[in-house]
Design a protein around this motif. Structure first.
Motif, PDB file in Angstrom:
ATOM      1  N   ASN A  65       0.810  -1.213   0.000  1.00 54.48           N
ATOM      2  CA  ASN A  65       0.000   0.000   0.000  1.00 54.48           C
ATOM      3  C   ASN A  65       0.845   1.266   0.000  1.00 54.48           C
ATOM      4  O   ASN A  65       0.309   2.359   0.116  1.00 54.48           O
ATOM      5  CB  ASN A  65      -0.888   0.034   1.253  1.00 54.48           C
ATOM      6  CG  ASN A  65      -1.806  -1.153   1.312  1.00 54.48           C
ATOM      7  OD1 ASN A  65      -2.319  -1.588   0.271  1.00 54.48           O
ATOM      8  ND2 ASN A  65      -2.002  -1.701   2.501  1.00 54.48           N
ATOM      9  N   SER A  91       2.494  10.991  -2.646  1.00 59.49           N
ATOM     10  CA  SER A  91       1.407  11.909  -2.920  1.00 59.49           C
ATOM     11  C   SER A  91       2.005  13.237  -3.334  1.00 59.49           C
ATOM     12  O   SER A  91       2.994  13.669  -2.780  1.00 59.49           O
ATOM     13  CB  SER A  91       0.568  12.089  -1.668  1.00 59.49           C
ATOM     14  OG  SER A  91      -0.296  13.174  -1.845  1.00 59.49           O
ATOM     15  N   ASN A 123       1.452   4.045  -6.597  1.00 57.14           N
ATOM     16  CA  ASN A 123       0.272   4.499  -5.855  1.00 57.14           C
ATOM     17  C   ASN A 123       0.295   6.001  -5.643  1.00 57.14           C
ATOM     18  O   ASN A 123       1.280   6.548  -5.189  1.00 57.14           O
ATOM     19  CB  ASN A 123       0.239   3.838  -4.466  1.00 57.14           C
ATOM     20  CG  ASN A 123      -0.346   2.462  -4.521  1.00 57.14           C
ATOM     21  OD1 ASN A 123      -1.068   2.136  -5.466  1.00 57.14           O
ATOM     22  ND2 ASN A 123      -0.044   1.654  -3.525  1.00 57.14           N
ATOM     23  N   ASP A 124      -0.810   6.646  -5.950  1.00 53.25           N
ATOM     24  CA  ASP A 124      -0.957   8.058  -5.657  1.00 53.25           C
ATOM     25  C   ASP A 124      -1.838   8.167  -4.422  1.00 53.25           C
ATOM     26  O   ASP A 124      -3.041   7.947  -4.497  1.00 53.25           O
ATOM     27  CB  ASP A 124      -1.597   8.756  -6.860  1.00 53.25           C
ATOM     28  CG  ASP A 124      -1.137  10.185  -6.960  1.00 53.25           C
ATOM     29  OD1 ASP A 124      -0.048  10.493  -6.451  1.00 53.25           O
ATOM     30  OD2 ASP A 124      -1.866  11.000  -7.542  1.00 53.25           O
ATOM     31  N   CYS A 125      -1.194   8.468  -3.292  1.00 57.25           N
ATOM     32  CA  CYS A 125      -1.920   8.377  -2.025  1.00 57.25           C
ATOM     33  C   CYS A 125      -2.619   9.681  -1.694  1.00 57.25           C
ATOM     34  O   CYS A 125      -2.182  10.417  -0.802  1.00 57.25           O
ATOM     35  CB  CYS A 125      -0.967   8.014  -0.908  1.00 57.25           C
ATOM     36  SG  CYS A 125       0.017   6.593  -1.324  1.00 57.25           S
ATOM     37  N   LYS A 126      -3.660   9.977  -2.420  1.00 54.08           N
ATOM     38  CA  LYS A 126      -4.380  11.232  -2.165  1.00 54.08           C
ATOM     39  C   LYS A 126      -4.989  11.242  -0.775  1.00 54.08           C
ATOM     40  O   LYS A 126      -5.007  12.268  -0.105  1.00 54.08           O
ATOM     41  CB  LYS A 126      -5.469  11.444  -3.225  1.00 54.08           C
ATOM     42  CG  LYS A 126      -4.897  11.830  -4.581  1.00 54.08           C
ATOM     43  CD  LYS A 126      -5.941  12.551  -5.411  1.00 54.08           C
ATOM     44  CE  LYS A 126      -5.367  13.005  -6.742  1.00 54.08           C
ATOM     45  NZ  LYS A 126      -5.068  11.875  -7.642  1.00 54.08           N
ATOM     46  N   SER A 127      -5.489  10.081  -0.334  1.00 54.45           N
ATOM     47  CA  SER A 127      -6.130  10.041   0.979  1.00 54.45           C
ATOM     48  C   SER A 127      -5.121  10.314   2.085  1.00 54.45           C
ATOM     49  O   SER A 127      -5.453  10.949   3.092  1.00 54.45           O
ATOM     50  CB  SER A 127      -6.819   8.701   1.191  1.00 54.45           C
ATOM     51  OG  SER A 127      -5.869   7.666   1.127  1.00 54.45           O
ATOM     52  N   ALA A 128      -3.882   9.838   1.882  1.00 60.47           N
ATOM     53  CA  ALA A 128      -2.845  10.084   2.885  1.00 60.47           C
ATOM     54  C   ALA A 128      -2.591  11.575   3.028  1.00 60.47           C
ATOM     55  O   ALA A 128      -2.415  12.087   4.136  1.00 60.47           O
ATOM     56  CB  ALA A 128      -1.557   9.362   2.506  1.00 60.47           C
ATOM     57  N   GLN A 147      -3.543  16.616   6.177  1.00 62.45           N
ATOM     58  CA  GLN A 147      -4.069  17.980   6.323  1.00 62.45           C
ATOM     59  C   GLN A 147      -4.997  18.075   7.530  1.00 62.45           C
ATOM     60  O   GLN A 147      -4.929  19.033   8.297  1.00 62.45           O
ATOM     61  CB  GLN A 147      -4.835  18.384   5.050  1.00 62.45           C
ATOM     62  CG  GLN A 147      -3.947  18.648   3.842  1.00 62.45           C
ATOM     63  CD  GLN A 147      -2.923  19.734   4.071  1.00 62.45           C
ATOM     64  OE1 GLN A 147      -3.092  20.598   4.936  1.00 62.45           O
ATOM     65  NE2 GLN A 147      -1.826  19.699   3.334  1.00 62.45           N
ATOM     66  N   LEU A 155      -4.759  14.019   2.340  1.00 64.39           N
ATOM     67  CA  LEU A 155      -5.934  14.626   2.967  1.00 64.39           C
ATOM     68  C   LEU A 155      -5.939  14.380   4.472  1.00 64.39           C
ATOM     69  O   LEU A 155      -6.161  15.298   5.265  1.00 64.39           O
ATOM     70  CB  LEU A 155      -7.219  14.061   2.351  1.00 64.39           C
ATOM     71  CG  LEU A 155      -7.522  14.524   0.934  1.00 64.39           C
ATOM     72  CD1 LEU A 155      -8.721  13.801   0.374  1.00 64.39           C
ATOM     73  CD2 LEU A 155      -7.747  16.042   0.913  1.00 64.39           C
ATOM     74  N   GLU A 156      -5.633  13.111   4.832  1.00 62.19           N
ATOM     75  CA  GLU A 156      -5.590  12.740   6.240  1.00 62.19           C
ATOM     76  C   GLU A 156      -4.572  13.606   6.986  1.00 62.19           C
ATOM     77  O   GLU A 156      -4.835  14.092   8.077  1.00 62.19           O
ATOM     78  CB  GLU A 156      -5.181  11.262   6.319  1.00 62.19           C
ATOM     79  CG  GLU A 156      -5.339  10.620   7.677  1.00 62.19           C
ATOM     80  CD  GLU A 156      -4.630   9.272   7.726  1.00 62.19           C
ATOM     81  OE1 GLU A 156      -4.752   8.495   6.759  1.00 62.19           O
ATOM     82  OE2 GLU A 156      -3.935   9.019   8.715  1.00 62.19           O
ATOM     83  N   THR A 169       3.604   5.644   3.029  1.00 61.66           N
ATOM     84  CA  THR A 169       3.154   6.668   2.080  1.00 61.66           C
ATOM     85  C   THR A 169       4.011   7.898   2.284  1.00 61.66           C
ATOM     86  O   THR A 169       4.289   8.297   3.418  1.00 61.66           O
ATOM     87  CB  THR A 169       1.683   7.046   2.313  1.00 61.66           C
ATOM     88  OG1 THR A 169       1.523   7.412   3.680  1.00 61.66           O
ATOM     89  CG2 THR A 169       0.773   5.876   1.995  1.00 61.66           C
TER      90      THR A 169
END
Lengths: 238, 89
Positions: free
Chosen positions: A129, A133, B61-66, B71, B68-69, A208
């Motif tokens: 995972n 980003s 993987n583009d961890c957009k949720s990471a 922020q 946002l989390e 991540t």
């Protein structure tokens, strides 16, 4: 006996990020009941990072936050040496203080380490995972390209060589720092190659990587030149 | 043996194999191709490498949720720290 973890945070102009990272470390390690200390090594930041750190020391206490500042910018490798000298933990966690590494991974590192008593645990953006980003196509291409070439030439059996979010047994980190010759961020790559050479066991945990929220991201031409030089050096000598 | 020596060693073996082909197969109908084997291999290697790299870039993987989390947690941290007496400037 409960094990203790020393987290080294080398900082330079991180006054916005430092309070947040310290808060998050506290948040995630406290609920997991992990014994820890944070060692802040500030290299004379002109933005007042040290004043911020002093406030944090008052809030969280001198047993949790250790300030070990240095007069001027002396580089990452020596910052670790300086930090280790003052560390009282059995394990050392090294991470960036700019919030690109999330403290929530630290309990995962610890869990992985205890599974097989690994000498080193390294965070990887390239497995499971894990990911990044805020990177555009070019940045991803440079990263994947550099990673592919280093895998091909060095065969380190570690998927993310240039990552710098890691957990080490204290004596292992001391030994590795002593063995490594390179400076700057390529030092992270050499650490993994040397760890393999010295037959240390390495475990990987997906992480991540969120690109810098505050401040400038550092990937320029000079980083690439440094990387290529280090790669060729390790290719010819290890 | 370091990695450089391993590569030189491997490349030497390939060269020897290729030379022996060149010398012994000069009347072979595929001799034209044999001549160009190193260049062909190099091109194949380049194309395969490029393919692997591009695949990995697309699978990265583009961890957009990471993001946002994070922020959200930055806001949370600022509130919690202010309550504890921390002064942001």
């Amino acid at each position: 006996m409960t094990l203790k973890y020393s987290i080294l945070l080398p900082t330079y102009n991180e006054k916005d990020n430092l309070p947040v990272i310290v808060y998050l470390i506290h948040k995630y390690l406290e609920i997991s009941e992990i014994k820890y200390e944070i060692i802040i090594i500030d290299d004379g930041s002109p933005d007042g990072t040290l004043e911020v750190a002093k406030q944090l020391e008052t809030i969280y206490g001198k047993d949790k936050i250790l300030l070990r500042p240095r007069g001027k910018k002396l580089g990452l490798g020596t910052a670790y040496i300086h930090g280790i000298k003052h560390a009282t933990g059995d394990f050392i966690v090294i991470m960036d203080a700019d919030l690109s590494h999330h403290p929530k991974s630290i309990p995962e590192f610890i869990k992985k380490q205890t599974e097989q008593d690994y000498d080193v645990i390294t965070g990887s953006r390239y497995i499971g995972n894990g990911g990044v980003s805020g990177w555009d196509f070019k940045r991803k291409l440079v990263s994947c390209g550099a990673n592919f070439i280093s895998q091909l030439l060095l065969r380190p059996k570690v998927s993310d060589l240039t990552g710098s979010f890691r957990l080490y047994k204290k004596p292992v980190l001391e030994k590795l720092i002593e063995t490594c010759v390179s400076k700057g961020y390529v030092f992270q790559m050499e650490m993994m190659v040397r760890a393999r050479q010295l037959n240390y066991t390495i475990g990987e945990v997906p992480i991540t990587f969120v690109d810098r929220v505050y401040g400038e991201s550092k990937l320029g031409g000079s980083e690439i030149v440094q990387f290529v030089k280090a790669l060729l050096y390790l290719f010819a000598t290890t | 043996m370091n990695k450089l020596s391993q590569w030189i060693f491997g490349l030497n073996i390939l060269c020897v194999l290729w030379f022996s082909l060149l010398i012994h197969q000069y009347d072979n109908e595929y001799f034209f191709i044999i001549q160009f084997i190193p260049i062909i291999l190099l091109i194949v290697f380049g194309v395969v490498s490029l393919g692997i790299i591009l695949y990995r870039v697309s699978a990265f993987n583009d961890c957009k949720s990471a993001a946002l989390e994070l922020q959200m947690e930055i806001k949370e941290a600022k509130i919690a720290l202010t309550e504890k007496g921390f002064k942001f400037d």
